[in-house]
Write a protein that holds these residues in place. Structure first.
Motif, PDB file in Angstrom:
ATOM      1  N   ILE A  41       5.109  14.149   1.197  1.00  0.00           N
ATOM      2  CA  ILE A  41       4.815  15.307   0.347  1.00  0.00           C
ATOM      3  C   ILE A  41       6.106  15.914  -0.195  1.00  0.00           C
ATOM      4  CG2 ILE A  41       3.963  17.689   0.409  1.00  0.00           C
ATOM      5  CD1 ILE A  41       1.748  16.736   2.278  1.00  0.00           C
ATOM      6  N   GLY A  75       7.019  16.133  -3.965  1.00  0.00           N
ATOM      7  CA  GLY A  75       6.764  17.543  -4.271  1.00  0.00           C
ATOM      8  C   GLY A  75       7.290  17.967  -5.631  1.00  0.00           C
ATOM      9  N   TYR A  77       7.080  24.999  -3.260  1.00  0.00           N
ATOM     10  CA  TYR A  77       5.997  25.298  -2.323  1.00  0.00           C
ATOM     11  C   TYR A  77       5.442  24.020  -1.689  1.00  0.00           C
ATOM     12  CZ  TYR A  77       6.385  29.776  -4.612  1.00  0.00           C
ATOM     13  OH  TYR A  77       6.882  30.948  -5.099  1.00  0.00           O
ATOM     14  N   MET A  78       5.365  22.946  -2.452  1.00  0.00           N
ATOM     15  CA  MET A  78       4.930  21.673  -1.886  1.00  0.00           C
ATOM     16  C   MET A  78       5.963  21.133  -0.898  1.00  0.00           C
ATOM     17  SD  MET A  78       1.920  20.973  -2.870  1.00  0.00           S
ATOM     18  CE  MET A  78       1.801  19.242  -2.423  1.00  0.00           C
TER      19      MET A  78
END
Length: 462
Positions: A89, A93, A97-98
Motif C-alpha cells: 500500500i 500510495g 494518507y494511504m
C-alpha cells in the motif's frame, strides 16, 4: 526439532523480524524526500515514525493472547503477510494518507511479532543457553534500529523513496515463502476469549505516547496535551486494575510482583533509551554542529551498528558463563563513560563522536538482551510470554520518552540561547551539551539499577 530444522526455524524468524524492525527507524533519512513529494510539513511527515511506534505499542500487549490462541506458524506468517500488504500500500500510495495506512499495518505486524519471537526463542532454548540465543536475538532489537537509517541512506542514494519499500517487500515475501516449509507450531496453547474491555483501556497508551511525542516539539498546546494526558493515565489505571482482577487477563501484570523482574524491565528500558537517542541525536549533531552531509552523518552510524551486531551474540554467551549481573555492569559502565565523556569533554571531531557512539552502543549489547533474559528467568515459564510483552512495551514507551526529552531540551535551550544573542552554532552546541548531561544522569541511574539486580537461574516455581 532436528538441528538443521531448528537452525532454519530460528534463522527464518530472525531474518523476518530483523527486516521488519529496520522499517521502524529507516524513514528518518527519507523525510526531506517525502516532504517534497507529498508537499507536507516536517510535523506531518514525522507521523510515519511516531504513528508507527504508537500502533506498535498498542499491539504488543495482545501478543500473549495471540500466542495462547493461534499456532505460532499462523501467527508468524500472518504478521509477515500483514506487513507485506502494508508495504505494498505504501509503494502504490498516491497520497500521504494511504502511505500512513500502510505504516499502521506494518506497525501492527511488528508490534505482534516483537514480543512473540522473543518468547518463542526462550521457550525452545535450553535454560543454560538462553543468554546465548537472546544475544543473537539482540541483533534484531539493537542492530536493526541502528541499521535502519544506514540502509535507507544507501538505498535512497541510488533510487527513489519507493525503492526502500521494494527492498522490504522482496525480503519479506521471500521469508514468507520459506516460512511455509520451515515454521513450526512450537508454543502450547491455552484458548481463551480476548478481553475487549482491556483492549479499549490499553488505548490509553496512544494518548500517552501522543503527549510524549508532542511535548518534544515546539509550539506544543499544553492545555490540550494535559487533558489528553489525564484521560490516558485514567484509562491505563483502569487497564492495570482489570489485569490484576480478572480471571484471564489479556496481559498478566502479576509478573511485576518479582522485584528482580521489575529491575530487568527498567534496565532494558534505560539501555534502549541510550541506543535510540544516539541513533537520532548524533546525526543531528554531525549536521548542525560539525557540518557533515546527511549521507556522511548516516554512514557515521555504521561503526557503532557494526560493533553492536558483533557483540550481541558474544555478550549473550558471556552472560551464560559469568552471570548476567557482571555482564550488565560492564555494559552500563561503558554507557556511563560514553555519556560522561560527552558531557565533560567538548568533541568537535566526527571520528571522536563515532568512537563515543561505539562505546555507548557496545555497552547496550552487554545490557539490553541479557536484561530481557534475566527478566524471563525470574518468572515461571507460563508467564514468560506476558513478561516479554511487558518488557517490550515498556522499552518502547521509555525509548519514545527519551527521544521526546532529548528533542525538548535541544529545541528549547537552543532557542533560548539564540534569543539571548548567541550565534546559531554556539546555541546548537549549548543544546546538545545539555542533552549529553541529561542522559549522563539517566545512565548513572541505570548503573545503580544494575548494581541492585540479582543474577538468577531460570525456575518454574515462582
Amino acid at each position: 526439532m532436528k538441528p538443521l530444522t531448528r537452525w532454519l526455524f530460528i534463522a527464518t524468524m530472525l531474518v523476518g523480524t530483523f527486516t521488519m524492525s529496520i522499517s521502524q527507524s529507516s524513514l528518518s533519512t527519507a523525510y526531506p524526500t517525502l516532504m517534497k513529494y507529498f508537499l507536507i510539513s516536517a510535523d506531518t511527515v514525522q507521523w510515519l515514525t511516531t504513528g508507527f511506534m504508537i500502533v506498535m505499542c498498542i499491539t504488543m500487549p495482545i501478543s500473549p493472547w495471540l500466542l495462547n490462541n493461534i499456532s505460532f506458524k499462523q501467527l508468524f506468517m500472518g504478521a509477515l503477510l500483514l506487513f507485506d500488504l502494508g508495504t505494498l500500500i505504501i509503494f502504490w500510495g498516491p497520497n500521504f494518507y494511504m502511505v500512513m495506512l500502510g505504516r499502521i499495518m506494518e506497525a501492527a505486524a511488528v508490534g505482534v511479532l516483537f514480543p512473540s519471537y522473543q518468547t518463542v526463542l526462550l521457550e525452545i532454548t535450553p535454560e543454560q543457553k538462553r543468554g546465548t540465543i537472546m544475544g543473537v536475538a539482540g541483533l534484531v532489537m539493537g542492530s536493526a534500529l541502528a541499521c535502519g537509517p544506514i540502509i535507507s541512506g544507501i538505498v535512497l542514494r541510488y533510487t527513489s523513496w519507493r525503492g526502500l519499500f521494494i527492498f522490504f517487500m522482496v525480503v519479506i515475501t521471500l521469508v514468507l515463502l520459506i516460512s511455509l516449509f520451515v515454521m513450526r507450531d512450537v508454543m502450547p496453547r491455552v484458548p481463551s476469549k480476548l478481553d475487549w474491555v482491556s483492549v479499549f483501556y490499553s488505548l490509553g497508551l496512544i494518548g500517552l505516547l501522543y503527549v510524549i511525542t508532542k511535548a518534544g516539539q515546539p509550539g506544543a498546546e499544553w492545555p490540550v496535551l494535559l487533558v489528553i494526558l489525564a484521560l490516558s493515565i485514567l484509562l491505563l489505571v483502569f487497564f492495570v486494575r482489570r489485569q490484576l482482577t480478572v480471571a484471564n487477563p489479556m496481559l498478566d501484570l502479576w509478573v511485576m510482583k518479582s522485584f528482580n523482574y521489575d529491575l530487568s524491565v527498567l534496565l532494558t528500558g534505560f539501555s534502549y533509551i541510550s541506543l535510540i537517542v544516539v541513533t537520532i541525536i548524533f546525526p543531528l549533531y554531525y549536521q548542525q554542529v560539525l557540518g557533515a552531509s546527511p549521507f556522511v552523518s548516516g554512514m557515521a552510524l555504521v561503526p557503532g551498528a557494526a560493533l553492536l551486531s558483533l557483540l550481541n551474540p558474544l555478550t549473550g554467551t558471556l552472560a551464560d558463563k559469568i552471570g548476567f549481573k557482571p555482564t550488565m555492569l560492564v555494559g552500563m559502565t561503558m554507557i556511563v563513560v560514553g555519556w560522561g565523556i560527552l558531557a565533560m569533554v567538548p568533541i568537535f571531531n566526527i571520528w571522536g563522536m563515532i568512537g563515543i557512539a561505539m562505546l555507548i552502543e557496545g555497552g547496550n549489547a552487554f545490557v539490553m538482551m541479557p536484561a530481557v533474559t534475566l527478566g524471563a528467568n525470574s518468572l515461571p515459564n507460563q508467564l514468560v510470554s506476558h513478561g516479554t510483552a511487558v518488557i517490550t512495551t515498556v522499552r518502547q514507551v521509555l525509548g519514545s520518552t527519551g527521544v521526546a526529552v532529548a528533542t525538548l531540551i535541544l529545541v528549547n535551550l537552543t532557542g533560548h540561547a539564540i534569543e539571548h544573542g548567541a550565534g546559531l552554532h554556539a546555541a546548537n552546541q549549548l543544546g546538545f551539551h545539555a542533552v549529553y548531561w541529561t542522559f549522563f544522569g539517566v545512565a548513572i541511574v541505570g548503573f545503580v539499577i544494575a548494581t541492585l539486580i540479582r543474577s538468577t537461574q531460570p525456575n518454574d516455581a515462582n
